[in-house]
Design an enzyme around this catalytic site. Structure first.
Site, PDB file in Angstrom:
ATOM      1  N   ARG A  65       0.762  -1.498  -0.331  1.00 55.22           N
ATOM      2  CA  ARG A  65      -0.008   0.236  -0.095  1.00 55.22           C
ATOM      3  C   ARG A  65       0.467   1.349   0.170  1.00 55.22           C
ATOM      4  NH1 ARG A  65      -2.916  -4.338   1.561  1.00 55.22           N
ATOM      5  NH2 ARG A  65      -0.493  -4.664   2.851  1.00 55.22           N
ATOM      6  N   THR A  66       2.139   1.012   1.246  1.00 54.97           N
ATOM      7  CA  THR A  66       2.664   2.815   1.472  1.00 54.97           C
ATOM      8  C   THR A  66       3.226   3.200  -0.630  1.00 54.97           C
ATOM      9  OG1 THR A  66       2.736   1.950   3.475  1.00 54.97           O
ATOM     10  CG2 THR A  66       4.479   3.849   2.474  1.00 54.97           C
ATOM     11  N   LYS A 113      26.445  -4.069  -1.788  1.00 59.26           N
ATOM     12  CA  LYS A 113      28.304  -3.841  -1.333  1.00 59.26           C
ATOM     13  C   LYS A 113      28.914  -3.039  -0.216  1.00 59.26           C
ATOM     14  CE  LYS A 113      27.035  -3.104  -6.428  1.00 59.26           C
ATOM     15  NZ  LYS A 113      28.037  -1.896  -6.956  1.00 59.26           N
ATOM     16  N   ARG A 133      11.301   3.979   3.293  1.00 59.11           N
ATOM     17  CA  ARG A 133      11.170   3.121   4.438  1.00 59.11           C
ATOM     18  C   ARG A 133      12.798   2.294   4.795  1.00 59.11           C
ATOM     19  NH1 ARG A 133       5.846  -1.082   4.478  1.00 59.11           N
ATOM     20  NH2 ARG A 133       5.262   0.991   5.095  1.00 59.11           N
ATOM     21  N   HIS A 153       5.251   5.985  11.258  1.00 62.87           N
ATOM     22  CA  HIS A 153       4.537   5.412  10.348  1.00 62.87           C
ATOM     23  C   HIS A 153       3.684   6.767  10.072  1.00 62.87           C
ATOM     24  CE1 HIS A 153       3.153   4.548   6.451  1.00 62.87           C
ATOM     25  NE2 HIS A 153       3.165   3.016   6.858  1.00 62.87           N
TER      26      HIS A 153
HETATM   27  C1  NCD Z   1       2.126  -1.254   7.934  1.00 58.34           C
HETATM   28  C2  NCD Z   1       3.287  -1.681   8.720  1.00 58.34           C
HETATM   29  O1  NCD Z   1       4.478  -1.847   7.045  1.00 58.34           O
HETATM   30  O2  NCD Z   1       3.859  -0.649   8.923  1.00 58.34           O
HETATM   31  N1  NCD Z   1       1.332  -1.792   6.929  1.00 58.34           N
HETATM   32  C3  NCD Z   1       1.080  -0.123   5.965  1.00 58.34           C
HETATM   33  O3  NCD Z   1       2.400   0.221   5.681  1.00 58.34           O
HETATM   34  N2  NCD Z   1      -0.072  -0.139   5.670  1.00 58.34           N
HETATM   35  C4  NCD Z   1       1.594  -1.809   8.874  1.00 58.34           C
HETATM   36  C5  NCD Z   1       2.193  -4.058   8.875  1.00 58.34           C
HETATM   37  O4  NCD Z   1       3.096  -4.396   8.458  1.00 58.34           O
HETATM   38  O5  NCD Z   1       1.768  -4.577   9.954  1.00 58.34           O
END
Ligand code: NCD
Length: 322
Positions: free
Chosen positions: A56-57, A86, A107, A135
């Protein structure tokens, strides 16, 4: 280019700013539905640098950028497909990317990594999840979902259930819930996955009332928003520890029977077995609508950061700069 980063929801603890984002996200949805094209980010390039998996993100950020007229370069698995293999440091990677792109969506598996990146980056860094830390853009879309589904956020009882220890979406969400009046929070988890003190302090510092439970049953009938999270398997030291708690918090027919008819069920997704598929057909299941809202909220955020600078410039400079 201004040096603006999105690292934590503490940067958004402003009702006016949140409301503006909600309205802008509404507008983004309307325009998308009318197939109206935006060009406000034309000529800008975003890098999505993901050291942890995402559906999703990453896709919603990339789609948001495309829909605003910008372009995207990406590595969907930076630990595998970048010079990290590397031995390159995060800092060096960020320095280099900053000479190629206008914004980096990051991320990473380490708490604090987005702040580390922002410290040396010459382009804005957006935190798309830093280990067990935060997040923030997920929490913005979560708040937007509550606003859309419930109409009003003040006075709601929010029940947070699942992995409150490692779940970064929970950690980020707390900073935004405390902005609203008369919120009550129920924290439901097994003892092993309880919310750490540093996050409980956010609630007490803002005089938000909260209770802790190991089981959800006793609070379901008073819940307006049931926010469920996945037990974060990848954060556990051993599989045995994970196995002990993996089925701690399940939403099923029994949950639906006790939950008020106007409550909503949220989940940042992915779900593993926290929510039975049979629950999806219930109108209170808001998690797929929540995921869809991610596109509109991320469009709104990008638009506010890089597009319509004049709209809220003062507040953004004050709240989003680091
Ligand atoms: C979450 C995350 O990555 O923190 N997912 C997301 O971004 N929608 C929740 C999860 O991984 O459980």
């Amino acid at each position: 280019m201004d040096f603006r980063h999105v690292l934590s929801t503490t940067q958004f603890q402003d009702r006016g700013l949140l409301h503006q984002l909600f309205l802008l996200a509404d507008e983004m949805e309307r325009n998308n539905k009318d197939h109206r094209l935006f060009q406000s980010l034309q000529g800008k390039v975003m890098a999505t640098l993901f050291y942890e998996p995402s559906t999703r993100t990453r896709f919603s950020f990339e789609s948001a950028m495309h829909r605003l007229g910008g372009r995207v370069v990406t590595t969907e698995s930076a630990t595998q497909f970048s010079s990290v293999t590397k031995g390159e440091t995060l800092e060096d990677t960020i320095r280099i990317l900053g000479t190629y792109v206008d914004v980096i969506v990051l991320r990473h598996f380490e708490k604090g990594s987005a702040a580390r990146a922002a410290k040396i980056s010459n382009v804005p860094v957006i935190n798309a999840g830093d280990g067990t830390g935060e997040h923030p853009t997920q929490s913005l879309l979560d708040m937007y979902t509550i606003y859309r589904e419930k109409g009003n956020i003040d006075g709601l009882t929010i029940t947070l259930m699942g992995d409150l220890l490692y779940g970064r979406t929970i950690h980020s969400l707390l900073n935004l819930l405390v902005v609203f009046d008369g919120i009550h929070v129920n924290l439901v988890s097994p003892k092993e996955l309880a919310l750490p003190e540093e996050y409980k302090k956010i609630l007490s510092d803002h005089h938000v009332s909260f209770d802790e439970f190991e089981r959800v049953d006793s609070v379901l009938d008073k819940t307006d928003v049931l926010y469920v999270t996945r037990v974060q398997k990848e954060r556990f030291a051993s599989l045995e520890e994970y196995d002990r708690v993996k089925n701690c918090c399940i939403v099923d027919q029994n949950t639906l029977e006790k939950l008020p008819h106007d409550a909503i069920i949220m989940h940042p997704l992915p779900r593993v077995n926290e929510i039975a598929p049979a629950v999806d057909a219930d109108p209170r299941a808001a998690y797929f609508r929540q995921a869809a809202n991610g596109l509109y909220m991320r469009m709104a955020l990008l638009e506010l950061l890089f597009g319509r600078k004049s709209l809220h410039q003062k507040s953004l400079t004050a709240k989003v700069s680091t």
